[in-house]
Design a protein around this motif. Structure first.
Motif, PDB file in Angstrom:
ATOM      1  N   ASP A   3      -0.945   8.122  20.121  1.00  0.00           N
ATOM      2  CA  ASP A   3       0.286   8.608  20.587  1.00  0.00           C
ATOM      3  C   ASP A   3       0.246   9.705  20.647  1.00  0.00           C
ATOM      4  O   ASP A   3       1.804   9.689  20.017  1.00  0.00           O
ATOM      5  N   GLU A   4       0.105  11.252  20.185  1.00  0.00           N
ATOM      6  CA  GLU A   4       0.029  12.376  19.870  1.00  0.00           C
ATOM      7  C   GLU A   4       0.465  12.510  18.254  1.00  0.00           C
ATOM      8  O   GLU A   4       0.174  13.411  17.866  1.00  0.00           O
ATOM      9  N   SER A   5       1.353  11.220  18.061  1.00  0.00           N
ATOM     10  CA  SER A   5       1.958  11.350  16.741  1.00  0.00           C
ATOM     11  C   SER A   5       1.628  10.639  15.573  1.00  0.00           C
ATOM     12  O   SER A   5       2.501  10.274  14.605  1.00  0.00           O
ATOM     13  N   VAL A   6       1.136   9.720  15.825  1.00  0.00           N
ATOM     14  CA  VAL A   6       1.020   7.872  14.706  1.00  0.00           C
ATOM     15  C   VAL A   6      -0.572   7.661  14.747  1.00  0.00           C
ATOM     16  O   VAL A   6      -1.103   7.973  15.715  1.00  0.00           O
ATOM     17  N   ILE A   7      -0.955   7.124  13.739  1.00  0.00           N
ATOM     18  CA  ILE A   7      -2.298   6.951  12.942  1.00  0.00           C
ATOM     19  C   ILE A   7      -2.068   5.473  12.543  1.00  0.00           C
ATOM     20  O   ILE A   7      -1.444   5.074  11.756  1.00  0.00           O
ATOM     21  N   LYS A   8      -3.006   4.605  13.032  1.00  0.00           N
ATOM     22  CA  LYS A   8      -2.512   3.534  12.543  1.00  0.00           C
ATOM     23  C   LYS A   8      -4.164   3.144  11.847  1.00  0.00           C
ATOM     24  O   LYS A   8      -5.397   2.695  12.410  1.00  0.00           O
ATOM     25  N   THR A   9      -4.216   2.648  10.927  1.00  0.00           N
ATOM     26  CA  THR A   9      -5.580   2.898  10.486  1.00  0.00           C
ATOM     27  C   THR A   9      -5.816   1.086   9.162  1.00  0.00           C
ATOM     28  O   THR A   9      -5.198   1.344   8.220  1.00  0.00           O
ATOM     29  N   ARG A  10      -6.354   0.733   8.919  1.00  0.00           N
ATOM     30  CA  ARG A  10      -6.566  -0.081   7.921  1.00  0.00           C
ATOM     31  C   ARG A  10      -7.284   0.563   6.619  1.00  0.00           C
ATOM     32  O   ARG A  10      -8.167   1.789   6.971  1.00  0.00           O
ATOM     33  N   ILE A  11      -6.773   0.155   5.156  1.00  0.00           N
ATOM     34  CA  ILE A  11      -7.495   0.929   4.002  1.00  0.00           C
ATOM     35  C   ILE A  11      -8.246  -0.135   3.325  1.00  0.00           C
ATOM     36  O   ILE A  11      -8.285   1.018   2.412  1.00  0.00           O
ATOM     37  N   ALA A  12      -7.316  -0.954   2.998  1.00  0.00           N
ATOM     38  CA  ALA A  12      -8.073  -1.891   1.909  1.00  0.00           C
ATOM     39  C   ALA A  12      -8.124  -3.505   2.758  1.00  0.00           C
ATOM     40  O   ALA A  12      -7.543  -3.637   3.240  1.00  0.00           O
ATOM     41  N   ARG A  13      -8.306  -4.017   1.498  1.00  0.00           N
ATOM     42  CA  ARG A  13      -8.150  -5.461   1.524  1.00  0.00           C
ATOM     43  C   ARG A  13      -6.785  -6.092   0.149  1.00  0.00           C
ATOM     44  O   ARG A  13      -6.828  -5.076  -0.534  1.00  0.00           O
ATOM     45  N   LEU A  14      -5.963  -7.077   1.073  1.00  0.00           N
ATOM     46  CA  LEU A  14      -5.218  -7.430  -0.272  1.00  0.00           C
ATOM     47  C   LEU A  14      -5.564  -8.219  -1.544  1.00  0.00           C
ATOM     48  O   LEU A  14      -4.605  -8.009  -2.255  1.00  0.00           O
ATOM     49  N   ASP A  15      -6.876  -8.391  -1.434  1.00  0.00           N
ATOM     50  CA  ASP A  15      -7.258  -9.242  -2.588  1.00  0.00           C
ATOM     51  C   ASP A  15      -7.957  -7.927  -3.859  1.00  0.00           C
ATOM     52  O   ASP A  15      -8.313  -8.291  -4.988  1.00  0.00           O
ATOM     53  N   MET A  16      -7.879  -6.733  -2.864  1.00  0.00           N
ATOM     54  CA  MET A  16      -8.605  -5.537  -3.671  1.00  0.00           C
ATOM     55  C   MET A  16      -7.905  -5.530  -5.317  1.00  0.00           C
ATOM     56  O   MET A  16      -6.366  -5.482  -5.070  1.00  0.00           O
ATOM     57  N   PRO A  17      -7.975  -5.020  -6.076  1.00  0.00           N
ATOM     58  CA  PRO A  17      -6.604  -4.103  -7.413  1.00  0.00           C
ATOM     59  C   PRO A  17      -5.860  -3.395  -6.569  1.00  0.00           C
ATOM     60  O   PRO A  17      -6.578  -2.696  -5.639  1.00  0.00           O
ATOM     61  N   THR A  18      -4.211  -3.477  -7.508  1.00  0.00           N
ATOM     62  CA  THR A  18      -3.577  -2.182  -6.600  1.00  0.00           C
ATOM     63  C   THR A  18      -3.803  -1.338  -6.532  1.00  0.00           C
ATOM     64  O   THR A  18      -3.873  -0.190  -6.067  1.00  0.00           O
ATOM     65  N   GLU A  19      -4.199  -0.651  -7.890  1.00  0.00           N
ATOM     66  CA  GLU A  19      -4.776   1.161  -8.068  1.00  0.00           C
ATOM     67  C   GLU A  19      -6.064   1.111  -6.983  1.00  0.00           C
ATOM     68  O   GLU A  19      -5.869   2.733  -6.860  1.00  0.00           O
ATOM     69  N   HIS A  20      -7.006   0.335  -7.104  1.00  0.00           N
ATOM     70  CA  HIS A  20      -8.175   0.402  -5.359  1.00  0.00           C
ATOM     71  C   HIS A  20      -7.203   0.765  -4.303  1.00  0.00           C
ATOM     72  O   HIS A  20      -7.971   1.534  -3.465  1.00  0.00           O
ATOM     73  N   ILE A  21      -6.176  -0.191  -4.007  1.00  0.00           N
ATOM     74  CA  ILE A  21      -5.688  -0.121  -3.106  1.00  0.00           C
ATOM     75  C   ILE A  21      -4.614   1.332  -2.245  1.00  0.00           C
ATOM     76  O   ILE A  21      -5.249   2.161  -1.693  1.00  0.00           O
TER      77      ILE A  21
END
Length: 306
Positions: free
Chosen positions: A215-233
């Motif tokens: 839509d010209e100006s938005v990026i929607k993407t997954r980045i991690a899994r919720l059970d990963m350590p916070t520092e990894h996310i």
């Protein structure tokens, strides 16, 4: 000369029509002027934080959170809602694509190597080479399809498709018929998909994470899994954001304007961008500091020379 009433009738009708049109224009102009003179309705200023548990959201500014705090909240939401602990974490990135003189950054897609992989899925990589030794190396490192010019026909007819296409320099002149077909997937040095290091290219594109501007100006993407350590996310998120920021020159406003993080089942949390965007040093300030350092050093050097 005497003009008969019958001959003068069309002229009179045209004049009346023009006068009516002018009257409408004048009425419209005066109406617009009156509307401009009217004071704008005073909107109640947005309050910072609600006092009660139940409130009208439009009366308050949307709260923003520090990145570590937001990830902790997502993990807490999952525990309270008894949802799947290994659900994906997503970001919505809202971009400022504007450049100078009505120019703007064209919508783009990119691939990055995340520091912490969150899926076992691998991309399908096709390698173009006519060297049998290079072909064997490509197969050993996980290339899904390996071949030479004989693949061109099958690709044009959609019999063969891949997520990424890489090639060695020797074969690239023979792949010109595929330029319009593959478009942005066509092997190139700029995209790191054209080179002699086949193991590196195959490994990168098999495991890389790809995102695209929608839509010209938005990026929607997954980045991690919720059970990963916070520092990894956090590390994965910053890797993607830093890559996005390379698509707009640093002398313009930051390309990332708003950033929202969420999980598959949670609401979106607006993030505070401080500490997330890459730090950019202003060239002018740096030059001034360097000049100041030189001025301070000159008296010392002169005294030594004397």
């Amino acid at each position: 000369a005497v003009v008969s009433p019958a001959a003068a009738r069309p002229y009179a009708a045209a004049a009346a029509k023009a006068a009516k049109k002018d009257a409408k224009k004048d009425a419209k102009r005066s109406r617009q002027e009156k509307e401009k003179e009217k004071p704008l309705p005073r909107r109640r200023p947005l309050m910072s934080k609600p006092v009660d548990d139940v409130y009208l959201t439009w009366l308050y500014r949307r709260p923003s959170y520090e990145l570590e705090q937001a990830v902790g909240m997502l993990k807490r939401f999952q525990e309270l809602d008894f949802t799947h602990p290994k659900q994906f974490v997503y970001i919505n990135v809202f971009l400022d694509m504007a450049l100078q003189k009505k120019k703007k950054v064209d919508p783009f897609s990119s691939s990055v190597s995340l520091p912490h992989r969150f899926t076992d899925e691998v991309n399908k990589v096709l390698v173009f080479t006519e060297n049998e030794q290079e072909a064997e190396v490509a197969r050993e490192h996980g290339a899904a399809i390996v071949g030479g010019v004989e693949l061109i026909k099958w690709i044009l007819e959609d019999e063969i498709q891949a997520d990424f296409y890489v090639a060695v320099p020797a074969i690239i002149p023979k792949l010109i018929p595929l330029r319009n077909k593959l478009k942005k997937k066509y092997p190139s040095v700029r995209r790191n998909s054209l080179g002699s290091d086949i193991p590196r290219m195959v490994q990168f594109f098999r495991e890389c994470h790809q995102y695209t501007v929608e839509d010209e100006s938005v990026i929607k993407t997954r980045i991690a899994r919720l059970d990963m350590p916070t520092e990894h996310i956090i590390a994965n998120l910053k890797t993607i954001i830093h890559d996005i920021c390379t698509f707009k020159p640093s002398n313009f406003d930051p390309i990332v304007q708003r950033l929202v993080i969420r999980s598959s089942t949670s609401e979106g949390l607006l993030l505070n961008l401080d500490g997330i965007l890459p730090q950019v040093e202003k060239v002018e300030e740096k030059e001034e500091e360097d000049a100041g350092d030189e001025d301070q050093q000159k008296p010392v050097q002169e005294s030594l020379s004397t």
